[in-house]
Design a protein around this motif. Structure first.
Motif, PDB file in Angstrom:
ATOM      1  N   SER A 108       0.821  -1.212   0.000  1.00  0.00           N
ATOM      2  CA  SER A 108       0.000   0.000   0.000  1.00  0.00           C
ATOM      3  C   SER A 108       0.854   1.260   0.000  1.00  0.00           C
ATOM      4  O   SER A 108       0.514   2.251  -0.655  1.00  0.00           O
ATOM      5  CB  SER A 108      -0.947  -0.006   1.205  1.00  0.00           C
ATOM      6  OG  SER A 108      -1.825  -1.118   1.154  1.00  0.00           O
ATOM      7  N   ARG A 125      -6.504  -7.563  -2.056  1.00  0.00           N
ATOM      8  CA  ARG A 125      -7.791  -7.929  -2.683  1.00  0.00           C
ATOM      9  C   ARG A 125      -8.857  -8.161  -1.618  1.00  0.00           C
ATOM     10  O   ARG A 125      -9.982  -7.657  -1.737  1.00  0.00           O
ATOM     11  CB  ARG A 125      -7.594  -9.183  -3.543  1.00  0.00           C
ATOM     12  CG  ARG A 125      -8.884  -9.756  -4.135  1.00  0.00           C
ATOM     13  CD  ARG A 125      -8.541 -10.899  -5.092  1.00  0.00           C
ATOM     14  NE  ARG A 125      -9.722 -11.693  -5.448  1.00  0.00           N
ATOM     15  CZ  ARG A 125     -10.603 -11.346  -6.369  1.00  0.00           C
ATOM     16  NH1 ARG A 125     -10.475 -10.199  -6.998  1.00  0.00           N
ATOM     17  NH2 ARG A 125     -11.628 -12.130  -6.649  1.00  0.00           N
ATOM     18  N   HIS A 178      -8.980  -7.002   1.449  1.00  0.00           N
ATOM     19  CA  HIS A 178      -9.293  -5.763   2.149  1.00  0.00           C
ATOM     20  C   HIS A 178     -10.214  -4.882   1.307  1.00  0.00           C
ATOM     21  O   HIS A 178     -11.229  -4.355   1.806  1.00  0.00           O
ATOM     22  CB  HIS A 178      -7.994  -5.020   2.476  1.00  0.00           C
ATOM     23  CG  HIS A 178      -8.200  -3.763   3.248  1.00  0.00           C
ATOM     24  ND1 HIS A 178      -8.211  -3.731   4.627  1.00  0.00           N
ATOM     25  CD2 HIS A 178      -8.421  -2.486   2.849  1.00  0.00           C
ATOM     26  CE1 HIS A 178      -8.417  -2.494   5.036  1.00  0.00           C
ATOM     27  NE2 HIS A 178      -8.551  -1.713   3.972  1.00  0.00           N
ATOM     28  N   ARG A 179      -9.906  -4.729   0.039  1.00  0.00           N
ATOM     29  CA  ARG A 179     -10.657  -3.781  -0.793  1.00  0.00           C
ATOM     30  C   ARG A 179     -12.019  -4.316  -1.192  1.00  0.00           C
ATOM     31  O   ARG A 179     -12.975  -3.542  -1.321  1.00  0.00           O
ATOM     32  CB  ARG A 179      -9.803  -3.370  -1.992  1.00  0.00           C
ATOM     33  CG  ARG A 179      -8.602  -2.560  -1.521  1.00  0.00           C
ATOM     34  CD  ARG A 179      -7.652  -2.156  -2.636  1.00  0.00           C
ATOM     35  NE  ARG A 179      -6.550  -1.372  -2.065  1.00  0.00           N
ATOM     36  CZ  ARG A 179      -5.489  -0.960  -2.732  1.00  0.00           C
ATOM     37  NH1 ARG A 179      -5.382  -1.238  -4.025  1.00  0.00           N
ATOM     38  NH2 ARG A 179      -4.543  -0.266  -2.131  1.00  0.00           N
ATOM     39  N   GLU A 219     -14.062  -3.692   1.934  1.00  0.00           N
ATOM     40  CA  GLU A 219     -14.452  -2.293   2.022  1.00  0.00           C
ATOM     41  C   GLU A 219     -15.620  -1.993   1.078  1.00  0.00           C
ATOM     42  O   GLU A 219     -16.573  -1.290   1.450  1.00  0.00           O
ATOM     43  CB  GLU A 219     -13.267  -1.389   1.688  1.00  0.00           C
ATOM     44  CG  GLU A 219     -12.216  -1.304   2.770  1.00  0.00           C
ATOM     45  CD  GLU A 219     -11.259  -0.146   2.545  1.00  0.00           C
ATOM     46  OE1 GLU A 219     -10.694   0.338   3.533  1.00  0.00           O
ATOM     47  OE2 GLU A 219     -11.079   0.278   1.377  1.00  0.00           O
ATOM     48  N   THR A 220     -15.541  -2.507  -0.134  1.00  0.00           N
ATOM     49  CA  THR A 220     -16.585  -2.265  -1.118  1.00  0.00           C
ATOM     50  C   THR A 220     -17.912  -2.850  -0.652  1.00  0.00           C
ATOM     51  O   THR A 220     -18.971  -2.217  -0.765  1.00  0.00           O
ATOM     52  CB  THR A 220     -16.182  -2.858  -2.473  1.00  0.00           C
ATOM     53  OG1 THR A 220     -14.906  -2.329  -2.851  1.00  0.00           O
ATOM     54  CG2 THR A 220     -17.201  -2.518  -3.548  1.00  0.00           C
ATOM     55  N   HIS A 232     -12.259   1.267   6.721  1.00  0.00           N
ATOM     56  CA  HIS A 232     -10.889   0.752   6.752  1.00  0.00           C
ATOM     57  C   HIS A 232     -10.645  -0.151   7.956  1.00  0.00           C
ATOM     58  O   HIS A 232     -10.183  -1.294   7.800  1.00  0.00           O
ATOM     59  CB  HIS A 232      -9.893   1.904   6.745  1.00  0.00           C
ATOM     60  CG  HIS A 232      -8.461   1.448   6.783  1.00  0.00           C
ATOM     61  ND1 HIS A 232      -7.807   0.932   5.679  1.00  0.00           N
ATOM     62  CD2 HIS A 232      -7.565   1.382   7.805  1.00  0.00           C
ATOM     63  CE1 HIS A 232      -6.578   0.587   6.021  1.00  0.00           C
ATOM     64  NE2 HIS A 232      -6.406   0.842   7.302  1.00  0.00           N
ATOM     65  N   ARG A 236     -12.447  -1.198  -8.507  1.00  0.00           N
ATOM     66  CA  ARG A 236     -11.871  -0.256  -7.555  1.00  0.00           C
ATOM     67  C   ARG A 236     -12.688  -0.266  -6.276  1.00  0.00           C
ATOM     68  O   ARG A 236     -13.874  -0.618  -6.285  1.00  0.00           O
ATOM     69  CB  ARG A 236     -11.821   1.161  -8.144  1.00  0.00           C
ATOM     70  CG  ARG A 236     -13.188   1.769  -8.404  1.00  0.00           C
ATOM     71  CD  ARG A 236     -13.074   3.171  -8.981  1.00  0.00           C
ATOM     72  NE  ARG A 236     -14.390   3.790  -9.110  1.00  0.00           N
ATOM     73  CZ  ARG A 236     -14.600   5.026  -9.563  1.00  0.00           C
ATOM     74  NH1 ARG A 236     -13.575   5.783  -9.926  1.00  0.00           N
ATOM     75  NH2 ARG A 236     -15.817   5.504  -9.649  1.00  0.00           N
ATOM     76  N   ASP A 237     -12.049   0.121  -5.189  1.00  0.00           N
ATOM     77  CA  ASP A 237     -12.731   0.158  -3.898  1.00  0.00           C
ATOM     78  C   ASP A 237     -13.382   1.529  -3.697  1.00  0.00           C
ATOM     79  O   ASP A 237     -13.314   2.395  -4.584  1.00  0.00           O
ATOM     80  CB  ASP A 237     -11.758  -0.221  -2.779  1.00  0.00           C
ATOM     81  CG  ASP A 237     -10.728   0.850  -2.466  1.00  0.00           C
ATOM     82  OD1 ASP A 237     -10.797   1.966  -3.013  1.00  0.00           O
ATOM     83  OD2 ASP A 237      -9.838   0.575  -1.639  1.00  0.00           O
ATOM     84  N   ASP A 242      -8.950   2.991  -5.088  1.00  0.00           N
ATOM     85  CA  ASP A 242      -7.789   2.117  -5.228  1.00  0.00           C
ATOM     86  C   ASP A 242      -8.178   0.858  -5.990  1.00  0.00           C
ATOM     87  O   ASP A 242      -9.263   0.300  -5.790  1.00  0.00           O
ATOM     88  CB  ASP A 242      -7.225   1.741  -3.855  1.00  0.00           C
ATOM     89  CG  ASP A 242      -6.476   2.884  -3.195  1.00  0.00           C
ATOM     90  OD1 ASP A 242      -5.661   3.526  -3.888  1.00  0.00           O
ATOM     91  OD2 ASP A 242      -6.694   3.139  -1.999  1.00  0.00           O
ATOM     92  N   ILE A 270      -8.688  -2.844  -7.191  1.00  0.00           N
ATOM     93  CA  ILE A 270      -8.863  -4.149  -6.550  1.00  0.00           C
ATOM     94  C   ILE A 270      -8.164  -5.194  -7.413  1.00  0.00           C
ATOM     95  O   ILE A 270      -8.539  -5.399  -8.573  1.00  0.00           O
ATOM     96  CB  ILE A 270     -10.351  -4.507  -6.411  1.00  0.00           C
ATOM     97  CG1 ILE A 270     -11.066  -3.478  -5.524  1.00  0.00           C
ATOM     98  CG2 ILE A 270     -10.513  -5.920  -5.822  1.00  0.00           C
ATOM     99  CD1 ILE A 270     -12.569  -3.673  -5.432  1.00  0.00           C
ATOM    100  N   ARG A 309      -8.948   8.853  -7.355  1.00  0.00           N
ATOM    101  CA  ARG A 309      -8.582   8.212  -6.094  1.00  0.00           C
ATOM    102  C   ARG A 309      -8.568   9.251  -4.988  1.00  0.00           C
ATOM    103  O   ARG A 309      -8.138  10.386  -5.207  1.00  0.00           O
ATOM    104  CB  ARG A 309      -7.197   7.590  -6.193  1.00  0.00           C
ATOM    105  CG  ARG A 309      -6.708   6.978  -4.883  1.00  0.00           C
ATOM    106  CD  ARG A 309      -5.224   6.674  -4.925  1.00  0.00           C
ATOM    107  NE  ARG A 309      -4.787   6.014  -3.710  1.00  0.00           N
ATOM    108  CZ  ARG A 309      -3.763   6.420  -2.945  1.00  0.00           C
ATOM    109  NH1 ARG A 309      -3.053   7.485  -3.300  1.00  0.00           N
ATOM    110  NH2 ARG A 309      -3.435   5.767  -1.861  1.00  0.00           N
TER     111      ARG A 309
END
Length: 228
Positions: free
Chosen positions: A19, A82, A84-85, A88-89, A103, A130-131, A135, A137, A165
């Motif tokens: 990251s 992958r 994490h995002r 989040e989504t 987050h 994207r998340d 960002d 994915i 972003r």
């Protein structure tokens, strides 16, 4: 790559290195001090953990020169990114979380979910690229497609772009930008740089709502755009 092969600490470090380096030149490295700050640990703890992960072939570490990922470490990192995002989504789209809330929740969940659940979430969400913060994915096979975005502050007065972003490094900045109407896919134009006030003057529009004003340099630094 099965992240269950690694400890949660190792997973966190690999994801953190990825990251930190994601939006900087490919050959750059992150300092152990920056990793310590990001992960909320002491510098000595970060150095010891980095050395251990380097010995395991997961990190490329040279004292005083910073930390990068080996190919093996990168593969594990992408699995965790992958997870994490996508989480989040899902939290935003499926459970109504605000983008400044997801987050920490995703950080807790990402170590416990199975790969089957992640693949089911990916399908449920329509395979997002994207998340909520823009960002990329990573795909299931480790591909990452990022927009050709640049920091908002790199635009000269009179230049325009589309928000691609917004970094989630500070929830307060996310809330500020959201309150102004600066969100993903907003059209923004820099009207002036104001170094004496440590701010940037902008105009923006999103979903039919327009705005203008000064944004402090720290909040503006969270925003990346594709040039219009």
């Amino acid at each position: 790559m099965n992240p269950a092969d690694l400890t949660p600490v190792a997973q966190d470090y690999l994801k953190a290195v990825w990251s930190e380096l994601e939006w900087v030149p490919a050959r750059a490295k992150v300092s152990t001090g920056r990793l310590a700050e990001r992960l909320g640990v002491g510098p000595s703890t970060a150095s010891e953990t980095v050395q251990r992960l380097s010995d395991q072939g997961l990190l490329d570490y040279e004292p005083y020169r910073g930390v990068g990922l080996t190919e093996r470490g990168r593969a594990y990192a992408l699995v965790m990114v992958r997870r994490h995002r996508l989480l989040e989504t899902w939290l935003v789209q499926g459970l109504g979380y605000a983008w400044d809330e997801v987050h920490d929740e995703a950080e807790r969940l990402e170590h416990a979910v199975s790969e089957l659940l992640i693949e089911r979430l990916d399908a449920l969400l329509g395979h997002p690229v994207r998340d909520p913060h823009g960002d990329a994915i990573p795909t299931g096979d480790g591909q990452v497609v990022r927009p050709d975005a640049v920091p908002l502050a790199s635009l000269a007065a009179g230049e325009s772009g589309v928000v691609a972003r917004i970094s989630d490094a500070d929830p307060g900045d996310l809330r500020l930008l959201a309150s102004l109407g600066i969100a993903l896919d907003a059209a923004v134009s820099v009207t002036a740089h104001l170094p004496r006030r440590d701010a940037v003057a902008l105009t923006w529009s999103h979903s039919g709502v327009a705005g203008s004003g000064e944004v402090d340099a720290r909040a503006a630094s969270r925003v990346w755009v594709t040039r219009a």
